[in-house]
Design a protein around this motif. Structure first.
Motif, mmCIF file in Angstrom:
data_model
loop_
_atom_site.group_PDB
_atom_site.id
_atom_site.type_symbol
_atom_site.label_atom_id
_atom_site.label_comp_id
_atom_site.label_asym_id
_atom_site.label_seq_id
_atom_site.Cartn_x
_atom_site.Cartn_y
_atom_site.Cartn_z
ATOM 1 N N CYS A 193 100.162 14.244 3.919
ATOM 2 C CA CYS A 193 99.037 14.989 4.488
ATOM 3 C C CYS A 193 99.330 16.467 4.255
ATOM 4 C CB CYS A 193 98.814 14.682 5.960
ATOM 5 S SG CYS A 193 100.057 15.356 7.075
ATOM 6 N N ARG A 194 98.297 17.280 4.400
ATOM 7 C CA ARG A 194 98.415 18.706 4.087
ATOM 8 C C ARG A 194 97.862 19.507 5.253
ATOM 9 N NH1 ARG A 194 97.031 21.393 -1.601
ATOM 10 N NH2 ARG A 194 96.867 23.577 -0.983
ATOM 11 N N PHE A 195 98.589 20.550 5.655
ATOM 12 C CA PHE A 195 98.147 21.350 6.805
ATOM 13 C C PHE A 195 97.820 22.766 6.384
ATOM 14 C CE2 PHE A 195 99.087 23.676 10.882
ATOM 15 C CZ PHE A 195 97.999 23.151 11.581
ATOM 16 N N ARG A 196 96.623 23.185 6.759
ATOM 17 C CA ARG A 196 96.147 24.552 6.509
ATOM 18 C C ARG A 196 96.445 25.377 7.758
ATOM 19 N NH1 ARG A 196 95.886 28.422 4.326
ATOM 20 N NH2 ARG A 196 94.352 30.029 4.654
ATOM 21 N N TRP A 197 97.248 26.401 7.592
ATOM 22 C CA TRP A 197 97.681 27.208 8.739
ATOM 23 C C TRP A 197 96.650 28.272 9.114
ATOM 24 C CZ3 TRP A 197 102.103 25.870 11.203
ATOM 25 C CH2 TRP A 197 103.022 25.091 10.511
#
Ligand code: SIN
Length: 284
Positions: free
Chosen positions: A241-245
């Protein structure tokens, strides 16, 4: 859609194999046992949990970390002034190399590696600087029974030599984060290749490209082809999964079953994070 099992928080899964957003908690405030129990359940189920719009002083960040265990002091990287248990992870606009810019599991190079890491975003680029996460339970589950049987008997050697040792490339080029090896040698430690999670009992692969040098009793050259094959499985897109800060975002991941990767796609912008790392237990 939010999961129904929680009394005190809202939990929204982000991807099939790992990751969930947590809503309904202000991490700057003391947490009740009921809240912590819900959060702990979500953490074990989703392996990496995300929070938005949190404002934490260093002391509040440390207090949240201490709910999970004792805190680590990094043996090689200089910590925040006055707070030995906090790492300031900074990339300045003039720098090219970032910290954590490759798949890894935090502190696998220690005899007793980390349970989890809690990363708080202070300043982030307009675009870029996301973090990727990959489930090592999913990687293990994907292997054939024959390969699983072979791996069950193997142990691997981990060390921070490539990252922080005299020949280590990346730390030397990172001006904003001092790192230093005390003494002549970076120690090596041996861990099982297949880890049984101490809390869930699930099996996962416990190797990573940054810190795993070779299989115990094998040469580096002998180890490379099998390690490379396993790394390819470990980082398969479907297990990530990928997290946008945003400023105020927090991610907490379980280093016992998750890899992560800080993308380095924002040259010219500043990114400033603070990390607290919770100590874990002997790998079994
Ligand atoms: C790390 O490896 O702990 C850094 C992750 C990040 O900065 O996104």
């Amino acid at each position: 859609m939010a999961e129904a099992a929680y009394k005190t928080i809202t939990v929204k899964p982000l991807a099939p194999h790992l990751g969930a957003e947590i809503h309904g908690l202000d991490l700057s405030q003391p947490m009740s046992n009921a809240q912590f129990d819900d959060l702990h359940t979500a953490f074990l189920k989703h392996h990496v949990i995300f929070f938005r719009d949190q404002t934490l002083t260093p002391e509040q960040h440390l207090a949240f970390g201490r709910r999970w265990g004792t805190l680590n002091i990094h043996p090689y990287v200089k910590s925040m002034a006055g707070h030995p248990e906090i790492l300031e992870i900074i990339k300045e606009p003039t720098e090219r190399i970032n910290f954590g810019g490759g798949w890894h599991s935090d502190m696998s190079f220690l005899e007793v590696p980390a349970l989890g890491s809690i990363l708080h975003a202070i300043e982030v680029p307009e675009v870029g600087g996301d973090t990727l996460f990959a489930s090592q339970y999913a990687a293990w589950d994907a292997l054939s029974p024959g390969l699983k049987a072979t791996l069950e008997g193997l142990r691997a050697i981990h060390s921070a030599a490539e990252e922080y040792g005299a020949g280590g490339a990346s730390s030397k080029k990172r001006a904003s984060m001092d790192s230093e090896v005390v003494g002549d040698e970076v120690p090596e430690y041996e861990h099982p290749v297949v880890r049984t999670h101490p809390e869930t009992g699930r099996k996962g692969l416990y190797i990573n490209p940054a810190f795993t040098l070779r299989f115990a009793g094998w040469t580096k050259k002998e180890s490379r082809p099998l390690l490379e094959y396993l790394f390819e499985v470990c980082r398969r897109e479907v297990y990530t999964c990928r997290f946008r800060w945003q400023p105020g975002s927090i991610a907490m991941w379980d280093n016992r079953c998750v890899w992560h990767y800080a993308l380095n796609d924002y040259h010219g912008a500043r990114r400033h994070m603070r990390r607290v790392t919770v100590n874990g237990d002997v790998v079994r």
